[in-house]
Design an enzyme around this catalytic site. Sequence first.
Site, PDB file in Angstrom:
ATOM      1  N   ASP A  12     -47.194 -51.547   0.539  1.00 45.34           N
ATOM      2  CA  ASP A  12     -47.228 -53.018   0.466  1.00 45.34           C
ATOM      3  C   ASP A  12     -48.320 -53.603   1.368  1.00 45.34           C
ATOM      4  O   ASP A  12     -48.396 -53.253   2.554  1.00 45.34           O
ATOM      5  CB  ASP A  12     -45.848 -53.561   0.876  1.00 45.34           C
ATOM      6  CG  ASP A  12     -45.681 -55.026   0.525  1.00 45.34           C
ATOM      7  OD1 ASP A  12     -46.491 -55.860   0.999  1.00 45.34           O
ATOM      8  OD2 ASP A  12     -44.740 -55.355  -0.228  1.00 45.34           O
ATOM      9  N   CYS A  45     -44.664 -48.300   3.802  1.00 40.96           N
ATOM     10  CA  CYS A  45     -44.826 -48.708   2.409  1.00 40.96           C
ATOM     11  C   CYS A  45     -46.281 -49.102   2.165  1.00 40.96           C
ATOM     12  O   CYS A  45     -46.979 -49.563   3.059  1.00 40.96           O
ATOM     13  CB  CYS A  45     -43.902 -49.887   2.090  1.00 40.96           C
ATOM     14  SG  CYS A  45     -43.959 -50.366   0.335  1.00 40.96           S
ATOM     15  N   CYS A  64     -38.892 -55.199  -0.122  1.00 33.98           N
ATOM     16  CA  CYS A  64     -39.679 -54.095  -0.703  1.00 33.98           C
ATOM     17  C   CYS A  64     -39.489 -54.030  -2.229  1.00 33.98           C
ATOM     18  O   CYS A  64     -38.367 -53.889  -2.725  1.00 33.98           O
ATOM     19  CB  CYS A  64     -39.262 -52.762  -0.075  1.00 33.98           C
ATOM     20  SG  CYS A  64     -40.264 -51.374  -0.640  1.00 33.98           S
ATOM     21  N   HIS A 110     -39.531 -52.118   4.853  1.00 27.96           N
ATOM     22  CA  HIS A 110     -39.642 -53.574   5.056  1.00 27.96           C
ATOM     23  C   HIS A 110     -38.722 -54.309   4.101  1.00 27.96           C
ATOM     24  O   HIS A 110     -38.495 -53.874   2.974  1.00 27.96           O
ATOM     25  CB  HIS A 110     -41.092 -54.034   4.863  1.00 27.96           C
ATOM     26  CG  HIS A 110     -41.599 -53.890   3.457  1.00 27.96           C
ATOM     27  ND1 HIS A 110     -41.683 -54.950   2.581  1.00 27.96           N
ATOM     28  CD2 HIS A 110     -42.019 -52.818   2.756  1.00 27.96           C
ATOM     29  CE1 HIS A 110     -42.149 -54.523   1.414  1.00 27.96           C
ATOM     30  NE2 HIS A 110     -42.357 -53.237   1.495  1.00 27.96           N
ATOM     31  N   ARG A 142     -48.585 -56.292   2.780  1.00 24.08           N
ATOM     32  CA  ARG A 142     -48.125 -57.136   3.892  1.00 24.08           C
ATOM     33  C   ARG A 142     -47.666 -56.341   5.102  1.00 24.08           C
ATOM     34  O   ARG A 142     -47.231 -56.917   6.103  1.00 24.08           O
ATOM     35  CB  ARG A 142     -46.970 -58.034   3.409  1.00 24.08           C
ATOM     36  CG  ARG A 142     -47.360 -58.983   2.289  1.00 24.08           C
ATOM     37  CD  ARG A 142     -46.131 -59.566   1.617  1.00 24.08           C
ATOM     38  NE  ARG A 142     -45.332 -58.521   0.958  1.00 24.08           N
ATOM     39  CZ  ARG A 142     -44.176 -58.753   0.317  1.00 24.08           C
ATOM     40  NH1 ARG A 142     -43.698 -59.987   0.251  1.00 24.08           N
ATOM     41  NH2 ARG A 142     -43.526 -57.765  -0.255  1.00 24.08           N
TER      42      ARG A 142
HETATM   43 CO    CO Z   1     -42.401 -51.886  -0.062  1.00 32.22          CO
END
Ligand code: CO
Length: 214
Positions: A46, A44, A103, A100, A48
């Site tokens: 993302d 992803c 998400c 994750h 993090r």
């Molecule tokens: Co995500």
Amino acid sequence: MEKKFYNQLLENNKAWVKSKIDQDPNFFKKLAEGQQPPLLWIGCADSRVPANEIIGAQPGEVFVHRNIANMVVHSDMNMLSVLDYAVNALKVRHIIVCGHYGCGGVKAAMGNFNNGLVDNWIRHIKDVYRLHKAELDAITDEETKFNKFVELNVVEQVYDLAKTNIVQNAWNNNQTLHIHGWVYGVGSGVVKDLGVNISNEKELDEVYQILFNQ
Ligand code: CO
């Protein structure tokens, strides 16, 4: 303030280069000679979930593709190009789809909000919900349902990779290529291996199996 933030990025880079060269004076010289990563990571976007950091990989050790909700959309030229290069040029032996918990893309797919353009991407995730609607609708606790949907979405992307002619062609040529599904806990740092390891087209529904030798 913004200028300070921006300049700090360049300062960080200088410090990073220095620390790498301090450890190994030839670090960048060796990298300049080429790459042979054993692994393709599809994760992803993302912030993090930084691929290299999570698995302790150094530059040169993992080929990375990231998008919203770690999707394998079979008409996505970006993903297909990364996959083709990783499998046919770099000859990676493993592909990891890493989702994750928490998400945002998966969360959006569970809801009905208008998110603008990204809804066209989210729709692919909604298709995964539809496939597992009975199982997901039976879960009453919202967080448990969310976590399960994250996991099911990863498994679906693993299968979507196996359905590509790129992966099936590699298997047909007896190339070693294992596809794995992981979920990363942003609140724990811990990876959960979903145990879905496909390495053979026979594990797909018959309709998706490509016959190369006929
Ligand atoms: Co995500």
